[in-house]
Design an enzyme around this catalytic site. Structure first.
Site, PDB file in Angstrom:
ATOM      1  N   ASP A 225       0.346  -7.608   1.485  1.00 57.91           N
ATOM      2  CA  ASP A 225       0.756  -6.212   1.657  1.00 57.91           C
ATOM      3  C   ASP A 225       2.273  -6.051   1.725  1.00 57.91           C
ATOM      4  OD1 ASP A 225       0.305  -3.499   1.812  1.00 57.91           O
ATOM      5  OD2 ASP A 225       0.069  -3.481   3.985  1.00 57.91           O
TER       6      ASP A 225
ATOM      7  N   SER B 134       4.322   2.996   7.895  1.00 52.44           N
ATOM      8  CA  SER B 134       4.090   1.864   6.995  1.00 52.44           C
ATOM      9  C   SER B 134       5.375   1.474   6.281  1.00 52.44           C
ATOM     10  CB  SER B 134       3.062   2.235   5.928  1.00 52.44           C
ATOM     11  OG  SER B 134       1.788   2.373   6.463  1.00 52.44           O
TER      12      SER B 134
ATOM     13  N   HIS C  12       0.808  -1.213   0.000  1.00 51.31           N
ATOM     14  CA  HIS C  12       0.000   0.000   0.000  1.00 51.31           C
ATOM     15  C   HIS C  12       0.845   1.269   0.000  1.00 51.31           C
ATOM     16  CE1 HIS C  12       0.160  -0.338   4.585  1.00 51.31           C
ATOM     17  NE2 HIS C  12       0.462   0.931   4.388  1.00 51.31           N
TER      18      HIS C  12
END
Length: 450
Positions: free
Chosen positions: A208, A295, A178
């Site tokens: 992911d 992230s 992402h």
């Protein structure tokens, strides 16, 4: 089984599984999204107005709620944690670094490796590992629909990455899918604030994960001398309560450090990605603070080894200290494949030959099914049909990968040419879902039978 396909499940709570209904994708107390930045004051106002609701907690992907920091106002600015925490350890025992992805290069421009040290000094760990952490800036195109039509605008978002390997031509950086999703350009900013262009080497939306490649020829010699390849730890050996450290590009301001403990292992978290597909991972849980922009950053043990890739957290205002990371023992095999393999071209692309339904935790609980993909249809003439896979079976493993969705199978297939024979583990409907391993020879995608 018709109820399974027609009516769907009723929600069932599980202590170790967070359901799709619990996902916060922008509503509520946080409004961080990949391409929509709102001021801190506006977020604070929302937190006062929004009610607690019926849910005690809500899970959110960092990509959709807080993991990417958007807007031109957030520019990278690195700083050294050692200046904030200057204390030195009284003793240190250094051992040989554990490298899960060895550097395959004899080049003179070989990146140093972070040391593995038995120390509890967070400042020392941060100083050692920060050169292996990068900032990832994603510039994409956002479509806006108005009364006057549709127009587009360049938008940017920021995440993190971990330098994980190199060869003669490239530095490879592990991150989240992402973080790189929708990128027109990717900019990698190293620990000395030198910025270069990166390219996506591979992605896997089912778990992911992503790998970014940066050409060594684009990196200044001075920067090459400063950056490092991160040492890998063993997430499977972790114990609950062990200390840990998170390093990443928090709030888009540059590298920052938080610390805590491993709160839990094997937390099954289901998230809906920005492509609408479900991402199901068994994650490490930590109480180390995880903030917007973390992230793709590193979860480290107290030896300075990477044990996880930060990916998600709880976002409800009533809950604190529940961040999640993809275990490195699970992630490394997928990352290695992305680095070593090329996506098969259309001429040689392979075909498995099933139509399937993802078995979520709710479906598994309601119908007493194993997790995986429910085989709704088997295509005549396909490799799946020839091997003996039947409608009603559940695929639980595909070429060594645990299957959590159809996306898992599709992501594995992209690296396998037609004619490849693989092992597929199937829970047989005709045998009370006992598992059987089939050898399946993949057919040509362009010759598939409908």
């Amino acid at each position: 089984m018709s109820d399974f396909l027609d009516n769907g499940p009723e929600k069932r709570d599980s202590e170790y599984s967070y359901k799709r209904e619990d996902i916060n994708q922008g509503e509520g107390t946080y409004s961080w999204t990949p391409y929509d930045y709102e001021s801190k004051d506006k977020i604070k106002d929302k937190s006062k107005k929004d009610g607690f609701g019926k849910k005690l907690v809500k899970v959110a992907a960092l990509a959709l709620v807080f993991g990417l920091v958007s807007g031109a106002s957030f520019q990278a600015a690195s700083y050294g944690m050692r200046q904030l925490l200057p204390a030195e350890p009284t003793s240190e025992q250094t051992v040989e670094p554990v490298i899960a992805l060895p550097q395959t290069t004899d080049s003179d421009q070989k990146v140093n490796v972070t040391t593995v040290s038995q120390t509890s000094d967070i400042a020392l760990i941060a100083d050692n590992v920060m050169p292996a952490i990068v900032q990832v800036t994603n510039v994409g195109i956002q479509e806006y629909r108005t009364l006057f039509g549709i127009y587009t605008q360049d938008v940017s978002s920021a995440g993190s990455g971990i330098i994980i390997s190199q060869d003669d031509e490239y530095i490879y950086i592990a991150s989240n899918n992402h973080v790189v999703s929708g990128a027109q350009t990717l900019t990698i900013t190293f620990c000395d604030e030198e910025a270069v262009t990166g390219e996506i080497k591979g992605t896997d939306n089912s778990c992911d994960l992503a790998v970014i490649a940066v050409k060594i020829s684009d990196i200044k010699t001075e920067t090459m001398a400063k950056i490092k390849v991160a040492s890998m730890g063993a997430s499977d050996l972790l114990m609950v309560g062990q200390g840990c450290v998170v390093i990443g590009n928090a709030l888009g301001y540059g590298q920052s450090v938080t610390s805590g403990v491993i709160s839990a292992k094997d937390r099954v978290v289901e998230l809906e990605g920005d492509d609408g597909e479900m991402v199901v991972n068994s994650l490490l849980q930590t109480d180390a603070a995880v903030n917007p922009g973390n992230s793709g950053g590193a979860l480290l043990n107290m030896d300075g080894e990477v044990i996880g890739i930060v990916s998600a957290k709880y976002t409800n205002e009533a809950v604190e200290g529940m961040g999640y990371a993809i275990p490195i023992d699970y992630a490394l095999g997928i990352i290695q494949q992305m680095i070593n393999s090329e996506v098969v071209n259309d001429i040689n692309a392979s075909y498995f030959g099933i139509g399937g339904v993802d078995i979520t935790s709710e479906l598994a609980a309601q119908y007493d099914l194993p997790r995986g993909v429910y085989v709704q249809q088997v295509m005549e003439g396909s490799g799946a049909a020839a091997a003996g896979i039947e409608q009603g079976d559940v695929i639980t493993s595909f070429n060594g990968r645990t299957v959590t969705s159809m996306s898992t199978i599709q992501n594995v297939l992209q690296y396998l040419p037609a004619g490849t024979t693989i092992d597929v583990v199937v829970a047989k409907a005709s045998d009370e879902y006992a598992e059987t391993t089939y050898q399946v020879t993949l057919t040509h995608k362009n010759q598939k039978v409908q």
